[in-house]
Design an enzyme around this catalytic site. Structure first.
Site, PDB file in Angstrom:
ATOM      1  N   GLY A 134      35.490  38.486  37.371  1.00 25.73           N
ATOM      2  CA  GLY A 134      36.751  38.859  38.003  1.00 25.73           C
ATOM      3  C   GLY A 134      37.915  38.354  37.167  1.00 25.73           C
ATOM      4  N   PHE A 135      38.654  37.398  37.705  1.00 21.35           N
ATOM      5  CA  PHE A 135      39.816  36.819  37.030  1.00 21.35           C
ATOM      6  C   PHE A 135      40.849  37.902  36.721  1.00 21.35           C
ATOM      7  CE2 PHE A 135      36.285  33.980  36.194  1.00 21.35           C
ATOM      8  CZ  PHE A 135      36.831  32.726  36.473  1.00 21.35           C
ATOM      9  N   HIS A 136      41.176  38.679  37.731  1.00 22.48           N
ATOM     10  CA  HIS A 136      42.226  39.669  37.571  1.00 22.48           C
ATOM     11  C   HIS A 136      42.745  40.095  38.943  1.00 22.48           C
ATOM     12  CE1 HIS A 136      38.543  42.347  37.827  1.00 22.48           C
ATOM     13  NE2 HIS A 136      39.332  42.926  38.714  1.00 22.48           N
ATOM     14  N   ALA A 137      43.847  40.815  38.917  1.00 21.29           N
ATOM     15  CA  ALA A 137      44.365  41.517  40.099  1.00 21.29           C
ATOM     16  C   ALA A 137      44.624  42.951  39.658  1.00 21.29           C
ATOM     17  CB  ALA A 137      45.652  40.864  40.594  1.00 21.29           C
ATOM     18  N   HIS A 180      41.595  37.755  42.061  1.00 16.49           N
ATOM     19  CA  HIS A 180      40.284  37.384  42.590  1.00 16.49           C
ATOM     20  C   HIS A 180      39.337  36.937  41.481  1.00 16.49           C
ATOM     21  CE1 HIS A 180      40.495  41.767  42.027  1.00 16.49           C
ATOM     22  NE2 HIS A 180      39.224  41.714  41.683  1.00 16.49           N
TER      23      HIS A 180
END
Ligand code: TYD
Length: 142
Positions: free
Chosen positions: A54-57, A102
């Site tokens: 993840g590690f993004h929006a 997230h």
């Protein structure tokens, strides 16, 4: 699934279980179980031990995440607060609206995460840098 206070737009949805003596079945339909038109589905599996994802929006994408097998923790960050939800049930989905950062952690062996999305893959819709995400959140609040 644990039930902390979630960011706006994040909601846990219980699915109807269509089980009989042979086992279980869940059907997800747009407008009934999924609050958007499904245009894409993908699944994350075979995640190696200790790996986080993840590690993004997203700017615009709406998604719903289901741990159809196994479990993982998902950290939700709206730029003001962070909460972690454990996804561990095939009969519950977590809606993931735009502009929620997230991260998925602590995948169990064999975890399969099913994701439903309201649009096709578009890298331009991703915010992959947390500082950029915070600047956008703070800009929108100003
Ligand atoms: P990535 O966004 O890094 O996965 P995660 O957020 O789970 O860590 O995606 C991995 C790769 O897959 C990346 O090259 C983009 C590609 N991808 C697609 O081609 N289509 C898709 O629908 C998705 C979700 C990813």
């Amino acid at each position: 699934m644990t039930l902390p206070t979630l960011p706006a737009g994040c909601r846990i949805i219980d699915f109807a279980l269509r089980g009989d003596e042979r086992g279980s079945l869940i059907a997800l339909e747009t407008g009934k179980d999924v609050p958007f038109d499904i245009r894409r589905t993908y699944y994350i599996f075979g995640t190696l031990e200790g790996v986080s994802r993840g590690f993004h929006a997203h700017h615009r994408l709406q998604q719903m995440v289901v741990a159809v097998s196994g479990s993982c923790d998902i950290l939700l960050d709206d730029g003001k607060e962070q909460v972690t939800v454990t996804l561990d049930r095939p009969d519950q989905g977590l809606t993931l609206p735009p502009m929620v950062w997230h991260e998925m952690h602590d995948f169990s062996p064999g975890c399969v995460l099913l994701v439903l999305a309201d649009d096709l893959y578009d890298e331009a819709d991703y915010i992959r840098n947390h500082d950029d995400f915070m600047a956008l959140v703070e800009g929108a609040a100003a």
